[in-house]
Design a protein around this motif. Sequence first.
Motif, PDB file in Angstrom:
ATOM      1  N   ALA A  23      -9.013  51.215   6.548  1.00 49.72           N
ATOM      2  CA  ALA A  23      -8.517  49.897   6.136  1.00 49.72           C
ATOM      3  C   ALA A  23      -8.935  49.613   4.700  1.00 49.72           C
ATOM      4  CB  ALA A  23      -9.064  48.821   7.062  1.00 49.72           C
ATOM      5  N   ASP A  24      -8.113  48.865   3.979  1.00 50.48           N
ATOM      6  CA  ASP A  24      -8.474  48.491   2.611  1.00 50.48           C
ATOM      7  C   ASP A  24      -8.866  47.022   2.503  1.00 50.48           C
ATOM      8  OD1 ASP A  24      -5.096  49.369   2.041  1.00 50.48           O
ATOM      9  OD2 ASP A  24      -5.799  47.416   2.718  1.00 50.48           O
ATOM     10  N   LEU A  25      -8.915  46.318   3.652  1.00 49.76           N
ATOM     11  CA  LEU A  25      -9.362  44.924   3.657  1.00 49.76           C
ATOM     12  C   LEU A  25      -9.761  44.541   5.072  1.00 49.76           C
ATOM     13  CD1 LEU A  25      -9.644  42.168   2.119  1.00 49.76           C
ATOM     14  CD2 LEU A  25      -7.328  41.652   2.897  1.00 49.76           C
ATOM     15  N   ILE A  26     -10.877  43.821   5.172  1.00 48.77           N
ATOM     16  CA  ILE A  26     -11.285  43.218   6.442  1.00 48.77           C
ATOM     17  C   ILE A  26     -11.078  41.716   6.331  1.00 48.77           C
ATOM     18  CG2 ILE A  26     -13.162  42.827   8.079  1.00 48.77           C
ATOM     19  CD1 ILE A  26     -14.537  45.310   6.960  1.00 48.77           C
ATOM     20  N   MET A  27     -10.397  41.146   7.303  1.00 44.99           N
ATOM     21  CA  MET A  27     -10.219  39.695   7.327  1.00 44.99           C
ATOM     22  C   MET A  27     -11.017  39.131   8.490  1.00 44.99           C
ATOM     23  SD  MET A  27      -6.151  39.347   6.412  1.00 44.99           S
ATOM     24  CE  MET A  27      -6.213  37.588   6.143  1.00 44.99           C
ATOM     25  N   MET A  28     -11.771  38.079   8.195  1.00 43.28           N
ATOM     26  CA  MET A  28     -12.606  37.423   9.198  1.00 43.28           C
ATOM     27  C   MET A  28     -12.263  35.936   9.250  1.00 43.28           C
ATOM     28  SD  MET A  28     -14.783  39.869  10.272  1.00 43.28           S
ATOM     29  CE  MET A  28     -16.123  38.933  11.023  1.00 43.28           C
ATOM     30  N   VAL A  29     -12.418  35.367  10.424  1.00 47.09           N
ATOM     31  CA  VAL A  29     -12.228  33.922  10.592  1.00 47.09           C
ATOM     32  C   VAL A  29     -13.580  33.354  11.002  1.00 47.09           C
ATOM     33  CG1 VAL A  29     -10.961  32.100  11.782  1.00 47.09           C
ATOM     34  CG2 VAL A  29      -9.850  34.304  11.317  1.00 47.09           C
ATOM     35  N   PRO A  30     -14.406  32.950  10.022  1.00 44.46           N
ATOM     36  CA  PRO A  30     -15.764  32.469  10.332  1.00 44.46           C
ATOM     37  C   PRO A  30     -15.728  31.231  11.219  1.00 44.46           C
ATOM     38  CG  PRO A  30     -15.493  32.869   7.986  1.00 44.46           C
ATOM     39  CD  PRO A  30     -14.124  32.906   8.593  1.00 44.46           C
TER      40      PRO A  30
ATOM     41  N   HIS B 259     -12.587  49.752  -5.282  1.00 51.18           N
ATOM     42  CA  HIS B 259     -11.564  49.993  -6.299  1.00 51.18           C
ATOM     43  C   HIS B 259     -10.267  49.363  -5.811  1.00 51.18           C
ATOM     44  CE1 HIS B 259     -14.160  52.758  -8.506  1.00 51.18           C
ATOM     45  NE2 HIS B 259     -14.485  53.295  -7.335  1.00 51.18           N
ATOM     46  N   PHE B 260      -9.596  48.681  -6.707  1.00 50.16           N
ATOM     47  CA  PHE B 260      -8.429  47.918  -6.270  1.00 50.16           C
ATOM     48  C   PHE B 260      -7.269  48.803  -5.849  1.00 50.16           C
ATOM     49  CE2 PHE B 260      -4.347  45.853  -6.925  1.00 50.16           C
ATOM     50  CZ  PHE B 260      -4.509  44.753  -6.094  1.00 50.16           C
ATOM     51  N   VAL B 261      -6.718  48.500  -4.690  1.00 53.48           N
ATOM     52  CA  VAL B 261      -5.429  49.018  -4.236  1.00 53.48           C
ATOM     53  C   VAL B 261      -4.729  47.855  -3.550  1.00 53.48           C
ATOM     54  CG1 VAL B 261      -6.142  51.429  -3.934  1.00 53.48           C
ATOM     55  CG2 VAL B 261      -6.427  49.806  -2.049  1.00 53.48           C
ATOM     56  N   PRO B 262      -3.422  47.750  -3.664  1.00 51.67           N
ATOM     57  CA  PRO B 262      -2.723  46.672  -2.963  1.00 51.67           C
ATOM     58  C   PRO B 262      -3.017  46.762  -1.463  1.00 51.67           C
ATOM     59  CG  PRO B 262      -1.272  47.724  -4.548  1.00 51.67           C
ATOM     60  CD  PRO B 262      -2.514  48.571  -4.475  1.00 51.67           C
ATOM     61  N   PHE B 263      -3.264  45.629  -0.854  1.00 51.69           N
ATOM     62  CA  PHE B 263      -3.630  45.609   0.558  1.00 51.69           C
ATOM     63  C   PHE B 263      -2.435  45.996   1.431  1.00 51.69           C
ATOM     64  CE2 PHE B 263      -6.314  42.004  -1.212  1.00 51.69           C
ATOM     65  CZ  PHE B 263      -7.408  42.830  -1.445  1.00 51.69           C
TER      66      PHE B 263
ATOM     67  N   ASP C 299       3.055  42.484   2.334  1.00 53.38           N
ATOM     68  CA  ASP C 299       3.844  43.312   3.253  1.00 53.38           C
ATOM     69  C   ASP C 299       2.930  44.324   3.937  1.00 53.38           C
ATOM     70  OD1 ASP C 299       6.126  44.125   4.567  1.00 53.38           O
ATOM     71  OD2 ASP C 299       6.641  45.627   3.068  1.00 53.38           O
ATOM     72  N   ALA C 300       1.790  43.837   4.404  1.00 53.60           N
ATOM     73  CA  ALA C 300       0.760  44.716   4.966  1.00 53.60           C
ATOM     74  C   ALA C 300       0.887  44.829   6.481  1.00 53.60           C
ATOM     75  CB  ALA C 300      -0.624  44.192   4.606  1.00 53.60           C
ATOM     76  N   PHE C 301       0.284  45.895   7.014  1.00 51.93           N
ATOM     77  CA  PHE C 301       0.240  46.108   8.456  1.00 51.93           C
ATOM     78  C   PHE C 301      -1.086  45.580   8.976  1.00 51.93           C
ATOM     79  CE2 PHE C 301      -0.631  48.458  12.337  1.00 51.93           C
ATOM     80  CZ  PHE C 301       0.592  48.394  12.999  1.00 51.93           C
ATOM     81  N   LEU C 302      -1.033  44.829  10.080  1.00 52.53           N
ATOM     82  CA  LEU C 302      -2.224  44.225  10.656  1.00 52.53           C
ATOM     83  C   LEU C 302      -2.745  45.047  11.836  1.00 52.53           C
ATOM     84  CD1 LEU C 302      -1.632  40.361  10.878  1.00 52.53           C
ATOM     85  CD2 LEU C 302      -3.117  41.598   9.311  1.00 52.53           C
ATOM     86  N   THR C 303      -4.042  45.277  11.823  1.00 46.44           N
ATOM     87  CA  THR C 303      -4.711  45.853  12.979  1.00 46.44           C
ATOM     88  C   THR C 303      -5.700  44.811  13.490  1.00 46.44           C
ATOM     89  OG1 THR C 303      -4.517  48.116  12.135  1.00 46.44           O
ATOM     90  CG2 THR C 303      -6.167  47.717  13.844  1.00 46.44           C
ATOM     91  N   ILE C 304      -5.403  44.239  14.637  1.00 46.11           N
ATOM     92  CA  ILE C 304      -6.263  43.213  15.209  1.00 46.11           C
ATOM     93  C   ILE C 304      -7.356  43.903  16.019  1.00 46.11           C
ATOM     94  CG2 ILE C 304      -6.380  41.116  16.595  1.00 46.11           C
ATOM     95  CD1 ILE C 304      -4.544  40.904  14.169  1.00 46.11           C
ATOM     96  N   LEU C 305      -8.600  43.595  15.701  1.00 48.10           N
ATOM     97  CA  LEU C 305      -9.741  44.188  16.392  1.00 48.10           C
ATOM     98  C   LEU C 305     -10.522  43.097  17.113  1.00 48.10           C
ATOM     99  CD1 LEU C 305     -11.720  46.484  17.046  1.00 48.10           C
ATOM    100  CD2 LEU C 305     -12.872  45.968  14.871  1.00 48.10           C
ATOM    101  N   CYS C 306     -10.740  43.321  18.393  1.00 49.49           N
ATOM    102  CA  CYS C 306     -11.520  42.396  19.200  1.00 49.49           C
ATOM    103  C   CYS C 306     -12.653  43.178  19.854  1.00 49.49           C
ATOM    104  CB  CYS C 306     -10.659  41.746  20.275  1.00 49.49           C
ATOM    105  SG  CYS C 306      -9.134  41.013  19.626  1.00 49.49           S
ATOM    106  N   VAL C 307     -13.880  42.752  19.602  1.00 50.63           N
ATOM    107  CA  VAL C 307     -15.056  43.419  20.154  1.00 50.63           C
ATOM    108  C   VAL C 307     -15.609  42.546  21.282  1.00 50.63           C
ATOM    109  CG1 VAL C 307     -17.339  44.371  19.686  1.00 50.63           C
ATOM    110  CG2 VAL C 307     -15.572  44.410  17.906  1.00 50.63           C
TER     111      VAL C 307
END
Length: 272
Positions: free
Chosen positions: A235-242, A146-150, A179-187
């Motif tokens: 989180a309301d969005l996952i960003m990936m760099v393939p 469901h849409f919410v601003p990221f 104007d979103a907050f970034l959480t950088i995740l490294c596994v």
Amino acid sequence: MKTILLATDFSKSAKPASEFALRLAELLKARLVLLNVYHHPLRIPVLQAVFTPLEEKNKVRARRKLYRLRDQLGEKSTGSVPISVLVREGETLVTIEAVVTEQKADLLIMGTAGANSPGAQYFGSQATEMILRTPVPLLLVPPAAHFVPFKNIVVALDLGQPVDALALDGVLRFTARFDAFLTILCVSDKPADPLIRQAAEAIRDLLRHQPHTLTVVSGTDLTSTILQFTTENRADLIMMVPKSHNRFLFSILESNTQQIARQSDVPVLAIR
């Protein structure tokens, strides 16, 4: 961002992607292009007289559905979003890729089958296969979204490989629009490795002007670790760099981005 392209097959699972496309077009003041790609039967000369009317019928049917979708989205919008429709014949992924270039799209949006669909854990979809082809950011929307601003974005990065500076810049530019907050995740299976720590510090330095946190967690199953982290952090969005893949191998062995896009309950943005 001036143009958003929504590629749809009119399925029930694709409906949320339409909502995301409309709301993002409103927020970003972009034009919205609706695209459907249909297939023609095998072109056998002796049967051409039979198939041509059927082909035209498929085209008319697709256009009617697009006009109906355009009208439905128009009723939901403030009326400030220019919406156009395109019907194209051809192989789905190749045609979408061509239309992205033709329309000078800045963002491509597609719906996924979703984690609960039959075979979702094992079989891909046209949308996730597009990850390898897209020349622009690709937003993959699951059917339950469901849409919410990221506002709370998880960005999954691989510190074991050099960070793509252009892709990271794309992450920052997209984030700035909301104007979103970034959480950088490294596994990593070796989170205490000095090289991993050094790479993490380099990322922190690159993001020093962007509000963010950076977390390095131990794990070997990237997909499940990223999805669990996303859920825990709401989180309301996952960003990936393939990463770049050989297309033949990609058709056999899935990338982490493809797996996450199929199994995630929140939208996934792939930035190449």
